[in-house]
Design a protein around this motif. Structure first.
Motif, PDB file in Angstrom:
ATOM      1  N   ILE A 176       0.875  -1.062  -0.047  1.00  0.00           N
ATOM      2  CA  ILE A 176      -0.095  -0.043  -0.068  1.00  0.00           C
ATOM      3  C   ILE A 176       0.879   1.302   0.106  1.00  0.00           C
ATOM      4  O   ILE A 176       1.897   1.208   0.667  1.00  0.00           O
ATOM      5  CB  ILE A 176      -0.945  -0.091   1.382  1.00  0.00           C
ATOM      6  N   GLY A 177       0.745   2.106  -0.883  1.00  0.00           N
ATOM      7  CA  GLY A 177       1.514   3.280  -1.068  1.00  0.00           C
ATOM      8  C   GLY A 177       2.321   3.442  -2.286  1.00  0.00           C
ATOM      9  O   GLY A 177       3.001   4.269  -2.685  1.00  0.00           O
ATOM     10  N   ASP A 178       3.009   2.180  -2.731  1.00  0.00           N
ATOM     11  CA  ASP A 178       3.391   1.915  -3.939  1.00  0.00           C
ATOM     12  C   ASP A 178       3.051   2.692  -5.240  1.00  0.00           C
ATOM     13  O   ASP A 178       1.483   2.631  -5.415  1.00  0.00           O
ATOM     14  CB  ASP A 178       3.775   0.607  -4.136  1.00  0.00           C
ATOM     15  N   SER A 179       3.945   3.167  -6.049  1.00  0.00           N
ATOM     16  CA  SER A 179       3.301   3.806  -7.140  1.00  0.00           C
ATOM     17  C   SER A 179       2.921   2.896  -8.334  1.00  0.00           C
ATOM     18  O   SER A 179       3.754   2.051  -8.587  1.00  0.00           O
ATOM     19  CB  SER A 179       4.369   4.943  -7.621  1.00  0.00           C
ATOM     20  N   VAL A 180       1.956   3.276  -9.045  1.00  0.00           N
ATOM     21  CA  VAL A 180       1.668   2.503 -10.253  1.00  0.00           C
ATOM     22  C   VAL A 180       1.399   3.534 -11.417  1.00  0.00           C
ATOM     23  O   VAL A 180       0.778   4.610 -11.102  1.00  0.00           O
ATOM     24  CB  VAL A 180       0.514   1.485  -9.971  1.00  0.00           C
ATOM     25  N   VAL A 181       1.750   2.830 -12.589  1.00  0.00           N
ATOM     26  CA  VAL A 181       1.143   3.798 -13.856  1.00  0.00           C
ATOM     27  C   VAL A 181       0.222   2.773 -14.760  1.00  0.00           C
ATOM     28  O   VAL A 181       0.459   1.451 -14.782  1.00  0.00           O
ATOM     29  CB  VAL A 181       2.260   4.213 -14.883  1.00  0.00           C
ATOM     30  N   ILE A 182      -0.913   3.116 -15.189  1.00  0.00           N
ATOM     31  CA  ILE A 182      -1.870   2.338 -15.830  1.00  0.00           C
ATOM     32  C   ILE A 182      -1.717   2.911 -17.279  1.00  0.00           C
ATOM     33  O   ILE A 182      -1.716   4.158 -17.925  1.00  0.00           O
ATOM     34  CB  ILE A 182      -3.185   2.652 -15.538  1.00  0.00           C
ATOM     35  N   THR A 233      -1.995   7.010 -16.831  1.00  0.00           N
ATOM     36  CA  THR A 233      -2.412   7.666 -15.647  1.00  0.00           C
ATOM     37  C   THR A 233      -1.528   6.896 -14.414  1.00  0.00           C
ATOM     38  O   THR A 233      -1.322   5.845 -14.564  1.00  0.00           O
ATOM     39  CB  THR A 233      -3.909   7.442 -15.382  1.00  0.00           C
ATOM     40  N   LYS A 234      -1.261   7.731 -13.480  1.00  0.00           N
ATOM     41  CA  LYS A 234      -0.632   7.342 -12.313  1.00  0.00           C
ATOM     42  C   LYS A 234      -1.290   7.540 -11.111  1.00  0.00           C
ATOM     43  O   LYS A 234      -2.347   8.362 -10.876  1.00  0.00           O
ATOM     44  CB  LYS A 234       0.646   8.219 -12.193  1.00  0.00           C
ATOM     45  N   GLY A 235      -0.943   6.707 -10.108  1.00  0.00           N
ATOM     46  CA  GLY A 235      -1.581   6.559  -8.648  1.00  0.00           C
ATOM     47  C   GLY A 235      -0.882   5.774  -7.861  1.00  0.00           C
ATOM     48  O   GLY A 235       0.493   5.393  -8.167  1.00  0.00           O
ATOM     49  N   ILE A 236      -1.556   5.210  -6.885  1.00  0.00           N
ATOM     50  CA  ILE A 236      -0.778   4.423  -6.143  1.00  0.00           C
ATOM     51  C   ILE A 236      -1.651   3.007  -5.547  1.00  0.00           C
ATOM     52  O   ILE A 236      -2.870   2.804  -5.678  1.00  0.00           O
ATOM     53  CB  ILE A 236      -0.646   5.072  -4.629  1.00  0.00           C
ATOM     54  N   ILE A 237      -1.163   1.997  -4.978  1.00  0.00           N
ATOM     55  CA  ILE A 237      -2.003   1.030  -4.586  1.00  0.00           C
ATOM     56  C   ILE A 237      -2.381   1.403  -3.301  1.00  0.00           C
ATOM     57  O   ILE A 237      -1.777   1.867  -2.332  1.00  0.00           O
ATOM     58  CB  ILE A 237      -0.874  -0.200  -4.102  1.00  0.00           C
TER      59      ILE A 237
END
Length: 228
Positions: free
Chosen positions: A146-152, A167-171
């Protein structure tokens, strides 16, 4: 003069544009149609995203099952029906693959009965696609925190009409076989690729949350379920 130290995330997270450029060529745009048998008239059309890979000795575009199916309100029980065909296109390549559904268990359309996993088999790949799929990609070996960055990566309806949109966000959390993320996922980029930035690896399939639920959060089907 003292140089300010980097934060841990700045020091360890790879360059985002480099990661996107690496994954971009294998992100597929999927366009599906449902036809009326008697006239060939188009009853429905939908678009989505997918990722190219080799699986069980064949070349597939992995996507969400819901990209390949739809329900028609006038029909009873809201039964879902597979598309009659889907067109697949890739960046950097003008060739469009038309995958026709023969509605056979051995056919090119695949779908899981227990989760939102689907696939389209490319039976007549070009040399370009053969080489592209054989290059492989790194699947995440460790669970994202939780808190790791991800890109879609995919083709959202409100994004670019000619190329992928990131698009970028976090877990944000976990739910069964799915990660929860605040990265933007909608109809068009559903089925694309979720990349865990810290390890530059394929985390799973971004899955659109249907209207009426918490639409600010989406799901990512863990790649360990996809390739088990």
């Amino acid at each position: 003069k003292e140089v300010p130290s980097q934060t841990p995330s700045q020091a360890t997270e790879p360059n985002l544009s480099t990661i996107i450029a690496q994954w971009r060529p294998i992100i597929a745009h999927i366009s599906c149609k449902w036809l009326y048998d008697a006239t060939g008239e188009t009853l429905a059309a939908a678009t989505g995203s997918g990722i190219l890979t080799q699986f069980s000795g064949s070349i597939y575009v992995i996507t969400n099952r819901h990209v390949l199916e739809t329900s028609f309100e006038p029909l009873k029980n809201e039964e879902k029906y597979g598309a009659d065909y889907c067109d697949i296109a890739f960046p950097n390549n003008s060739y469009v693959f038309k995958i026709v559904n023969n509605f056979s268990p051995s056919g090119p359309f695949k779908g899981s009965s227990i989760n939102d996993l689907g696939g389209l088999r490319i039976d007549n790949p070009t040399d370009y696609i053969k080489n592209l799929s054989s290059s492989g990609f790194v699947k995440c070996s460790n669970k994202a925190s939780i808190g790791d960055s991800v890109v879609i990566l995919g083709y959202p309806g409100i994004g670019s009409q000619t190329d992928i949109t990131a698009t970028k966000g976090i877990i944000s959390g976990y739910e069964g076989d799915y990660y929860i993320t605040d990265a933007k996922v909608e109809h068009g980029n559903s089925g694309g690729a979720a990349i865990l930035l810290k390890d530059n690896c394929y985390l799973g399939i971004p899955t659109y949350v249907m209207s009426g639920t918490v639409e600010s959060l989406a799901r990512i089907l863990d790649q360990k379920i996809v390739f088990k």
